[in-house]
Design a protein around this motif. Structure first.
Motif, short mmCIF file in Angstrom:
data_model
loop_
_atom_site.label_atom_id
_atom_site.label_comp_id
_atom_site.label_asym_id
_atom_site.label_seq_id
_atom_site.Cartn_x
_atom_site.Cartn_y
_atom_site.Cartn_z
N LYS A 104 79.09 47.61 81.79
CA LYS A 104 77.94 46.77 82.08
C LYS A 104 76.70 47.37 81.45
O LYS A 104 76.41 48.55 81.64
N ILE A 105 75.98 46.55 80.73
CA ILE A 105 74.74 46.97 80.09
C ILE A 105 73.60 46.22 80.75
O ILE A 105 73.65 45.00 80.90
N ALA A 106 72.59 46.97 81.18
CA ALA A 106 71.46 46.36 81.88
C ALA A 106 70.15 46.80 81.25
O ALA A 106 69.96 47.98 80.95
N LEU A 107 69.26 45.84 81.05
CA LEU A 107 67.91 46.11 80.58
C LEU A 107 66.98 45.94 81.76
O LEU A 107 66.95 44.87 82.39
N HIS A 108 66.24 47.00 82.10
CA HIS A 108 65.38 47.00 83.27
C HIS A 108 63.92 46.95 82.85
O HIS A 108 63.34 47.97 82.44
N ASP A 109 63.31 45.78 82.90
CA ASP A 109 61.88 45.61 82.60
C ASP A 109 61.48 46.26 81.28
O ASP A 109 60.48 46.98 81.20
N THR A 127 61.22 42.28 79.94
CA THR A 127 62.49 41.55 79.99
C THR A 127 63.52 42.34 80.79
O THR A 127 63.67 43.54 80.60
N SER A 128 64.22 41.65 81.67
CA SER A 128 65.33 42.24 82.41
C SER A 128 66.54 41.34 82.27
O SER A 128 66.42 40.11 82.41
N LEU A 129 67.68 41.90 81.99
CA LEU A 129 68.92 41.14 81.88
C LEU A 129 70.10 42.09 81.92
O LEU A 129 69.94 43.31 81.84
N GLU A 130 71.29 41.52 82.06
CA GLU A 130 72.49 42.34 81.97
C GLU A 130 73.64 41.51 81.39
O GLU A 130 73.66 40.29 81.50
N PHE A 131 74.56 42.19 80.74
CA PHE A 131 75.79 41.56 80.27
C PHE A 131 76.91 42.57 80.42
O PHE A 131 76.68 43.77 80.46
N HIS A 132 78.14 42.05 80.54
CA HIS A 132 79.23 42.94 80.87
C HIS A 132 80.55 42.51 80.24
O HIS A 132 80.67 41.38 79.72
N THR A 133 81.51 43.39 80.32
CA THR A 133 82.84 43.16 79.75
C THR A 133 83.46 41.87 80.27
O THR A 133 83.41 41.59 81.47
N GLY A 134 84.02 41.11 79.36
CA GLY A 134 84.75 39.91 79.74
C GLY A 134 83.91 38.69 80.00
O GLY A 134 84.41 37.68 80.50
N ALA A 135 82.62 38.74 79.67
CA ALA A 135 81.74 37.60 79.90
C ALA A 135 80.77 37.45 78.75
O ALA A 135 80.46 38.42 78.05
N VAL A 152 64.00 42.38 67.95
CA VAL A 152 63.56 43.49 68.79
C VAL A 152 64.43 43.58 70.04
O VAL A 152 64.89 44.66 70.43
N LEU A 153 64.68 42.44 70.68
CA LEU A 153 65.53 42.44 71.87
C LEU A 153 66.93 42.92 71.52
O LEU A 153 67.54 43.70 72.27
N GLY A 154 67.46 42.47 70.38
CA GLY A 154 68.79 42.90 69.97
C GLY A 154 68.86 44.39 69.72
O GLY A 154 69.83 45.06 70.11
N LEU A 155 67.84 44.93 69.07
CA LEU A 155 67.81 46.37 68.80
C LEU A 155 67.76 47.17 70.10
O LEU A 155 68.45 48.20 70.23
N ILE A 156 66.97 46.73 71.05
CA ILE A 156 66.87 47.44 72.32
C ILE A 156 68.17 47.33 73.12
O ILE A 156 68.68 48.31 73.66
N GLY A 172 70.84 49.68 71.87
CA GLY A 172 70.53 51.10 71.81
C GLY A 172 69.96 51.60 70.51
O GLY A 172 69.91 52.80 70.27
N ARG A 173 69.48 50.68 69.66
CA ARG A 173 68.98 51.07 68.34
C ARG A 173 67.46 51.16 68.29
O ARG A 173 66.90 51.50 67.25
N MET A 174 66.81 50.83 69.38
CA MET A 174 65.35 50.94 69.46
C MET A 174 64.98 51.29 70.90
O MET A 174 65.53 50.71 71.84
N ARG A 175 64.08 52.24 71.05
CA ARG A 175 63.62 52.61 72.39
C ARG A 175 62.52 51.66 72.84
O ARG A 175 61.57 51.40 72.10
N PRO A 176 62.61 51.15 74.06
CA PRO A 176 61.56 50.25 74.54
C PRO A 176 60.28 51.02 74.86
O PRO A 176 60.30 52.22 75.10
N GLU A 177 59.16 50.29 74.84
CA GLU A 177 57.87 50.87 75.20
C GLU A 177 57.83 51.19 76.69
O GLU A 177 57.32 52.22 77.12
N THR A 178 58.36 50.26 77.46
CA THR A 178 58.46 50.45 78.91
C THR A 178 59.88 50.10 79.34
O THR A 178 60.62 49.42 78.63
#
Length: 232
Positions: free
Chosen positions: A2-7, A20-28, A42-46, A49-55
């Motif tokens: 499970k990958i989660a983006l927290h704010d 932005t906050s969201l999550e996606f996971h295996t099998g979905a 930018v969202l895709g890079l973050i 794991g290819r770009m560090r978010p500002e916050t």
């Protein structure tokens, strides 16, 4: 997985990407809305794991590990980052990706791989002319050739035109094969996906707000023609 983006955000005041906050996971498969020319990439890079978010932060199975993210999540067709030049022959794109996957990468290998996938007749065509659904199929199949890939972030497939149901079905197939799928789309595609209930299109970043015109922007009805009023 499970990958989660927290704010997460990027740029001063979130100009490049608002919080932005969201999550996606295996099998979905999930979709996320990101508009303007820059934000989908930018969202895709973050998210991969290819770009560090500002916050904020990005976690994989609860841990903040960008190296693991980069190894397990493929960033597919992101404008100006991982999208192939539109004039390159499809066989050339395939050959390059086969090389990165550590496989035979000669033109013969590329054509053979395309034949196995059912797209052999497109080998000499510029990838910019390939049907959107076929493009998504080919690029995603190439992405999962790399060892360790367990998820895909597909960026803006709607920019190539066509109906969303074509590439969305393909994304669902990859989820059924056990990959974690995130598809980043613009507003029109997001609205279409939310209406496609039969495809179980789930928005990873929340419901899409309907377009509402306020009184200042509402269209002004045309003035009545007196002659027409008299004729009624």
């Amino acid at each position: 997985m499970k990958i989660a983006l927290h704010d997460v955000s990027k740029g001063r005041g979130g100009q490049a990407l608002p919080s932005t906050s969201l999550e996606f996971h295996t099998g979905a498969v999930r979709f996320a809305l990101a508009e303007t020319e820059q934000r989908p990439t930018v969202l895709g890079l973050i998210a991969s794991g290819r770009m560090r978010p500002e916050t904020g932060r990005v976690t994989i199975d609860g841990a903040a590990d960008n190296r693991m993210l980069r190894r397990t999540v493929a960033l597919v067709d992101a404008p100006d980052v991982s999208d192939p030049h539109p004039d390159i022959a499809l066989a050339g794109v395939v050959g390059e990706e086969l090389m990165f996957a550590g496989l035979g990468a000669t033109p013969i290998h590329a054509r053979r791989w395309l034949n196995q996938l059912g797209f052999g007749e497109l080998a000499g065509a510029p990838i910019g002319t390939v049907d959107p659904a076929a493009r998504v199929r080919i690029l995603c199949e190439l992405a999962v050739l790399r060892e360790g890939t367990r998820g895909i972030v597909l960026v803006a497939p709607d920019r190539h035109g066509g109906s969303p149901d074509g590439w969305w079905r393909i994304a669902m197939e990859f989820a059924d094969r056990g990959y974690a799928m995130l598809v980043i789309v613009g507003g029109s595609a997001a609205v279409a996906l939310e209406r496609m209930q039969e495809f179980d299109a789930v928005n990873a970043s929340g419901p899409v707000e309907p377009l509402v015109l306020d009184d200042d922007h509402a269209p002004t009805p045309p003035a009545s023609d007196p002659d027409e009023e008299d004729a009624r």
